[in-house]
Design a protein around this motif. Structure first.
Motif, PDB file in Angstrom:
ATOM      1  N   UNK A   2      52.602  35.898  37.595  1.00  0.00           N
ATOM      2  CA  UNK A   2      52.349  35.988  36.165  1.00  0.00           C
ATOM      3  C   UNK A   2      50.929  35.695  35.768  1.00  0.00           C
ATOM      4  N   UNK A   3      50.119  35.154  36.684  1.00  0.00           N
ATOM      5  CA  UNK A   3      48.731  34.841  36.351  1.00  0.00           C
ATOM      6  C   UNK A   3      47.875  36.105  36.454  1.00  0.00           C
ATOM      7  N   UNK A   4      46.791  36.138  35.681  1.00  0.00           N
ATOM      8  CA  UNK A   4      45.847  37.253  35.754  1.00  0.00           C
ATOM      9  C   UNK A   4      45.051  37.160  37.057  1.00  0.00           C
ATOM     10  N   UNK A   5      44.877  38.308  37.708  1.00  0.00           N
ATOM     11  CA  UNK A   5      44.160  38.371  38.990  1.00  0.00           C
ATOM     12  C   UNK A   5      42.970  39.309  38.823  1.00  0.00           C
ATOM     13  N   UNK A   6      41.824  38.923  39.362  1.00  0.00           N
ATOM     14  CA  UNK A   6      40.618  39.744  39.289  1.00  0.00           C
ATOM     15  C   UNK A   6      40.119  40.036  40.699  1.00  0.00           C
ATOM     16  N   UNK A   7      39.839  41.299  40.951  1.00  0.00           N
ATOM     17  CA  UNK A   7      39.242  41.729  42.217  1.00  0.00           C
ATOM     18  C   UNK A   7      37.814  42.159  41.914  1.00  0.00           C
ATOM     19  N   UNK A   8      36.846  41.566  42.614  1.00  0.00           N
ATOM     20  CA  UNK A   8      35.435  41.820  42.359  1.00  0.00           C
ATOM     21  C   UNK A   8      34.779  42.244  43.667  1.00  0.00           C
ATOM     22  N   UNK A   9      33.976  43.302  43.604  1.00  0.00           N
ATOM     23  CA  UNK A   9      33.225  43.744  44.787  1.00  0.00           C
ATOM     24  C   UNK A   9      31.765  43.960  44.407  1.00  0.00           C
ATOM     25  N   UNK A  10      30.887  43.693  45.361  1.00  0.00           N
ATOM     26  CA  UNK A  10      29.451  43.916  45.145  1.00  0.00           C
ATOM     27  C   UNK A  10      28.826  44.323  46.472  1.00  0.00           C
TER      28      UNK A  10
END
Length: 408
Positions: free
Chosen positions: A335-343
């Protein structure tokens, strides 16, 4: 006895028919002309009609011997020479028999293609030498001087020798070509067999890997599920809220096990298909994000730089890291918000999976997970000199990040 495809063609009745027609027309042209113009000027003891019939039989005999060249090259070659000598010596006119020398050349070709060069050369020399000796004997028997006999043998023998040995040499070269072709065909077949064995070995190794992964999922996750269920059953009478919390953990653990099984079974289907699926990498990131969104996860993505041109091993390893981070978020922070970040920079690839705090936090949350996926991820990253960080963040959520160098 090996024969090439051209020699096999000589055994066809149609080929023999062509040989017969081509030779009989040329051999019988002069006696047929004499028969049409009458017997005036005919100086042979046999009448023209009989000579034509015997010459035609000799041509037919040569054609029949050609049919048997593939099975009996030496006797058939000697038979074509005998038919030639019958027209040249017995019927008494070597000029008529000149077209039959081409059939002898065909027979020499078959001998060169079907026998070893040494054996073929020996029989050819014997046949040609015997033919020249027969022509010399016939000319001498007609009362010609020795010089005339020598000139006659050289004149008649030049065409016979050149065509016969040209056919022999072509046959030897053809046999060598056939051997090279057969050797290349055999090597290609062996290479294809080795490749097939290598592919099968790769399939077996991949099946073994998937079987181990299924074993890990079924064994460790299901064992964890059973332990959590047992604990919740024991705690339910005295601590119902803690039992409910454990049931939530069972649900999260079950989602993680289902996702792992889904991936492993997908790999298994790819291995069993004729067309092996491409190894997943960061180019397939939208697919895995869609997968978790369809299962209720609130997941966001932010990227900087292109993920399409990364080295294959880097892209694959980073994808596994994202896969592990999303699976852990589903298990521990439903239920938590998940963020995927790439650089992507010129030197490194940075990938991170962050999730907000779970809706219900328990003090024993860290004790309930199995924590075996991160160990495998560290092993994969060590192969590409990558670094892994997995720890809580300041807000109480969790952050998994990897850094992989792109050079060196």
């Amino acid at each position: 006895m090996p024969t090439g495809r051209v020699v096999d063609l000589m055994g066809e009745p149609a080929f023999a028919l062509v040989v017969f027609v081509a030779t009989v027309v040329q051999v019988c042209a002069d006696p047929l002309r004499a028969l049409i113009n009458g017997a005036e000027g005919w100086n042979l003891p046999l009448p023209p009609g009989l000579v034509i019939a015997l010459a035609a039989l000799a041509c037919l005999g040569q054609a029949l011997f050609v049919v048997r060249l593939g099975r009996w090259p030496i006797p058939s070659m000697l038979g074509t020479v005998a038919c030639y000598l019958f027209v040249a010596v017995v019927l008494g006119n070597p000029a008529w028999a000149v077209p039959m020398q081409l059939v002898i050349a065909l027979a020499m070709f078959a001998v060169g293609a079907g026998l070893s060069p040494l054996v073929a050369s020996g029989w050819s020399v014997l046949a040609v030498g015997g033919t020249l000796a027969s022509l010399a004997w016939w000319a001498a028997g007609a009362g010609a001087p020795a010089q005339v006999v020598l000139t006659f043998v050289v004149t008649e023998g030049t065409g016979l020798v050149t065509t016969s040995f040209a056919g022999l040499i072509f046959g030897v070269l053809w046999a060598a070509h056939e051997r090279r072709t057969e050797r290349a065909r055999r090597l290609a077949a062996e290479a294809a067999e080795r490749e097939e064995r290598a592919v099968e070995a790769t399939r077996n190794a991949e099946r073994a890997r998937i079987a181990q992964e299924l074993h890990d999922v079924a064994g460790q996750h299901l064992a964890g599920l059973v332990s959590l269920c047992d604990a919740s059953a024991e705690l339910a009478p005295a601590h119902p809220q803690l039992a409910l919390d454990l049931i939530d953990e069972v649900r999260a653990e079950g989602r993680y096990a289902a996702a792992s099984l889904y991936g492993a079974l997908g790999d298994l289907r790819a291995v069993d298909d004729d067309k092996i699926a491409t190894t997943p990498d960061l180019r397939m990131l939208p697919e895995i994000l869609t997968f978790w969104r369809e299962r209720g996860m609130d997941v966001e993505f932010a990227g900087e730089g292109s993920l399409a041109d990364l080295p294959a091993v880097v892209s694959t390893t980073a994808y596994r890291a994202v896969q592990e981070g999303l699976s852990n978020a589903a298990k521990h922070a439903a239920g938590a918000t998940v963020r995927v970040v790439s650089r992507v920079t010129s030197e490194r690839l940075h990938v991170a999976v962050e999730n907000d705090p779970p809706k219900r936090m328990r003090a024993d949350e860290a004790e309930l997970g199995l924590h075996w996926g991160l160990d495998g991820l560290r092993e994969k990253l060590s192969l590409v000199d990558g670094m892994l960080q997995a720890s809580p963040d300041e807000s109480g959520g969790w952050r998994l990040s990897v850094v992989i160098p792109l050079s060196g």
